[in-house]
Write a protein that holds these residues in place. Structure first.
Motif, PDB file in Angstrom:
ATOM      1  N   ALA A 239      43.213  35.178  31.992  1.00 51.23           N
ATOM      2  CA  ALA A 239      43.392  34.829  33.460  1.00 51.23           C
ATOM      3  C   ALA A 239      43.241  36.364  34.308  1.00 51.23           C
ATOM      4  CB  ALA A 239      44.362  33.946  33.883  1.00 51.23           C
ATOM      5  N   GLY A 240      44.048  36.994  33.819  1.00 45.80           N
ATOM      6  CA  GLY A 240      44.122  38.389  34.591  1.00 45.80           C
ATOM      7  C   GLY A 240      42.748  39.311  34.304  1.00 45.80           C
ATOM      8  N   TYR A 241      42.231  38.810  33.319  1.00 49.40           N
ATOM      9  CA  TYR A 241      40.988  39.705  32.801  1.00 49.40           C
ATOM     10  C   TYR A 241      39.924  39.569  33.650  1.00 49.40           C
ATOM     11  CZ  TYR A 241      37.184  41.105  29.598  1.00 49.40           C
ATOM     12  OH  TYR A 241      36.489  41.884  28.874  1.00 49.40           O
ATOM     13  N   PHE A 242      39.879  38.239  34.518  1.00 39.94           N
ATOM     14  CA  PHE A 242      39.076  37.775  35.513  1.00 39.94           C
ATOM     15  C   PHE A 242      39.425  37.856  36.776  1.00 39.94           C
ATOM     16  CE2 PHE A 242      37.518  35.760  31.570  1.00 39.94           C
ATOM     17  CZ  PHE A 242      36.076  36.072  31.687  1.00 39.94           C
ATOM     18  N   HIS A 243      40.514  38.756  37.115  1.00 37.76           N
ATOM     19  CA  HIS A 243      40.995  38.966  38.553  1.00 37.76           C
ATOM     20  C   HIS A 243      39.996  39.511  39.330  1.00 37.76           C
ATOM     21  CE1 HIS A 243      43.939  40.036  41.726  1.00 37.76           C
ATOM     22  NE2 HIS A 243      43.278  41.093  41.729  1.00 37.76           N
ATOM     23  N   GLY A 244      39.799  38.912  40.442  1.00 42.80           N
ATOM     24  CA  GLY A 244      38.798  39.366  41.521  1.00 42.80           C
ATOM     25  C   GLY A 244      37.443  39.095  41.084  1.00 42.80           C
ATOM     26  N   THR A 245      37.324  37.969  40.160  1.00 45.23           N
ATOM     27  CA  THR A 245      35.709  37.849  39.578  1.00 45.23           C
ATOM     28  C   THR A 245      35.427  36.204  39.836  1.00 45.23           C
ATOM     29  OG1 THR A 245      36.335  39.121  37.850  1.00 45.23           O
ATOM     30  CG2 THR A 245      34.477  37.443  37.485  1.00 45.23           C
ATOM     31  N   GLU A 246      34.237  36.141  40.321  1.00 43.01           N
ATOM     32  CA  GLU A 246      33.832  34.867  40.656  1.00 43.01           C
ATOM     33  C   GLU A 246      33.382  34.317  39.021  1.00 43.01           C
ATOM     34  OE1 GLU A 246      33.238  32.830  43.039  1.00 43.01           O
ATOM     35  OE2 GLU A 246      34.193  34.294  44.394  1.00 43.01           O
ATOM     36  N   THR A 247      34.002  33.288  38.685  1.00 39.22           N
ATOM     37  CA  THR A 247      33.998  32.667  37.068  1.00 39.22           C
ATOM     38  C   THR A 247      33.184  31.583  37.045  1.00 39.22           C
ATOM     39  OG1 THR A 247      36.165  31.498  37.084  1.00 39.22           O
ATOM     40  CG2 THR A 247      35.952  34.155  36.549  1.00 39.22           C
ATOM     41  N   GLU A 248      32.739  31.185  35.852  1.00 37.22           N
ATOM     42  CA  GLU A 248      32.132  29.971  35.398  1.00 37.22           C
ATOM     43  C   GLU A 248      33.097  29.685  34.274  1.00 37.22           C
ATOM     44  OE1 GLU A 248      28.050  29.852  34.779  1.00 37.22           O
ATOM     45  OE2 GLU A 248      27.790  30.188  36.775  1.00 37.22           O
ATOM     46  N   SER A 249      33.686  28.406  33.912  1.00 34.37           N
ATOM     47  CA  SER A 249      34.507  28.188  32.605  1.00 34.37           C
ATOM     48  C   SER A 249      33.853  26.829  32.375  1.00 34.37           C
ATOM     49  CB  SER A 249      36.004  28.211  33.157  1.00 34.37           C
ATOM     50  OG  SER A 249      36.246  27.124  34.378  1.00 34.37           O
ATOM     51  N   ARG A 250      34.303  26.844  31.132  1.00 32.83           N
ATOM     52  CA  ARG A 250      33.959  25.062  30.216  1.00 32.83           C
ATOM     53  C   ARG A 250      35.057  25.062  29.361  1.00 32.83           C
ATOM     54  NH1 ARG A 250      28.698  24.808  25.947  1.00 32.83           N
ATOM     55  NH2 ARG A 250      29.374  22.914  25.342  1.00 32.83           N
TER      56      ARG A 250
END
Length: 450
Positions: A239-250
């Motif tokens: 989760a911290g790896y994607f801090h400040g990032t617009e994500t797509e998850s599956r």
């Protein structure tokens, strides 16, 4: 800014057909999903795969990155020693992650480790990935005993390190958070059944279905212990790896026929925010402070007070004991009954160095031993006189025995100390007081950090 790719993969050894011997068919959805992820990784053709494994060498007070040029491992722990794997490490990427974490005050480093062999948290996902793709190096990262916020911040540091290494294009890097979910899904499972088990797994499935990482803190963290999981810390780092990032998850799949939850999930995001999390950096723990003092002294470096110390460490004075253990055995212990320094932080640092270098029962700690040490810090309350042994409790109170100038102390809640009589006797022995001699008794309480 680079595009980031990460996956949550489980690591049951029976997922390998040579070990499962047909049992793996009971988790066919999981195996199909892992193969689909492996095919996706092959399409990305990463130069490096970062593995976060809860079964690698884990320390309580810092994030460990495996050292050296590479490592090997096998499944002998599970009765299959002939099933072996080896990897080559990406030394430059590991160094960049360590530098980035250090820059932001996150305790992390590339040091020696108690067991350099690959663990099954790495090898099970690795087996599936290598069926589709082989041309990559590895960085092996351990979670720690630090709070969830620190894991989130470490994940952000990893992402910044990837961004530093690949400023001008997509990063040929994939992050694997290796972890099973609850081990308490059924009576026949490893830890029996607990209602928090299915609840925890549902939260994690919802997190990756919707990309709502905040639920890891708000909903999953309070029940993780009763859920008996091993994937929470890697997920927080993801989760911290994607801090400040617009994500797509599956969420690719979820099942738990053996009483253990197995989830396969993926997250992708374009890194666009370079501002660190608000809680960053995290406060330095007492055990991290003890490690900081001893390691720097042994390595001949200055060991000043680090930044971001809590008021608990800088705003009070107290006696403290620092105990060092290596492979479960005592390696040094020195402490002060009453404060001798201006604040508790300095007291801990002073006593850590003394425990490592001045405990006359042991040789001084060497640089080669540093990676293998674990630290325990006991902060003492002010001693109070008592009139009789029945005012003691070996679990709650430590004891101080005094005869003239001779004084002996024993901490509370120690392995092998089961009675007040035994506690007093050992304290007298430490002080050189004969059993026939009169003594005065004091008791104290401790706050223990391990």
């Amino acid at each position: 800014m680079p595009t980031l790719h990460a996956y949550l993969l489980p690591h049951p050894p029976l997922a390998l057909p040579a070990i499962g011997r047909g049992e793996e068919r009971k988790i066919s959805k999981t195996l199909t999903a892992m193969d689909e992820v492996a095919a996706g990784i092959a399409a990305l053709a990463p130069k490096t795969i970062l593995f976060i494994s809860p079964h690698a060498t884990v320390y309580g007070d810092y994030f460990h990155l495996a050292p050296g040029e590479g490592a090997s491992g096998d499944f002998s722990r599970f009765g299959f020693g002939d099933l072996k794997m080896s990897v080559e490490y990406d030394v430059e990427m590991a160094a960049e992650i360590a530098r980035t974490a250090e820059k932001h005050g996150i305790p992390a480093g590339i040091k020696g480790e108690r067991d350099p062999a690959l663990d099954h948290g790495v090898m099970v996902p690795l087996w599936y990935i290598r069926r589709r793709y082989e041309n990559f190096k590895v960085v092996r990262i351990s979670p720690s005993g630090m709070p969830p916020e620190a894991h989130y911040q470490m994940g952000w540091c990893i992402a910044e390190a990837v961004g530093n290494a690949y400023k001008n294009g997509d990063a040929p890097v994939v992050l694997i958070a290796s972890g099973d979910l609850s081990h308490a899904l059924a009576d026949r499972g490893p830890y029996g059944y607990a209602p928090e088990g299915p609840a925890f797994d549902q939260i994690l499935c919802d997190v990756f279905s919707a990309g709502d990482f905040q639920a890891l803190f708000d909903k999953a963290a309070p029940i993780r212990d009763k859920a008996a999981e091993c994937g929470f810390a890697p997920c927080i780092m993801l989760a911290g790896y994607f801090h400040g990032t617009e994500t797509e998850s599956r969420l690719y799949s979820y099942e738990g026929p053996f009483g253990v939850g197995y989830a396969v999930a993926g997250v992708t995001g374009e890194r666009c925010e370079t501002i660190a999390p608000d809680a960053f950096p995290s406060p330095v723990s007492p055990t991290a402070l003890a490690r900081h003092a001893l390691e720097n002294r042994v390595l001949g470096r200055p060991a000043s007070l680090p930044p971001n110390l809590s008021p608990e460490l800088t705003g009070r004075r107290a006696g403290a004991f620092v105990s060092l253990h290596m492979y479960g055995n005592l390696r040094g212990c020195i402490g002060t009954i009453a404060p001798t320094c201006d604040n508790l932080a300095l007291e801990i640092m002073q006593n850590s160095v003394s425990a490592g270098l001045r405990d006359t029962r042991f040789n001084p700690i060497t640089a080669a031993e540093l990676p293998h040490l674990t630290y325990k810090v006991d902060v003492l309350s002010a001693p109070e006189p008592i009139s009789a042994p029945n005012e003691l409790d070996v679990q709650r109170y430590g004891v101080i025995v005094t005869n003239g100038y001779r004084r002996g102390l024993l901490l509370p809640n120690l392995d092998g100390i089961d009675s007040v009589e035994q506690q007093i006797m050992i304290a007298m022995q430490k002080a050189g007081i004969h059993p026939s001699e009169p003594i005065e008794l004091e008791r104290f309480e401790v706050v223990r950090y391990e």
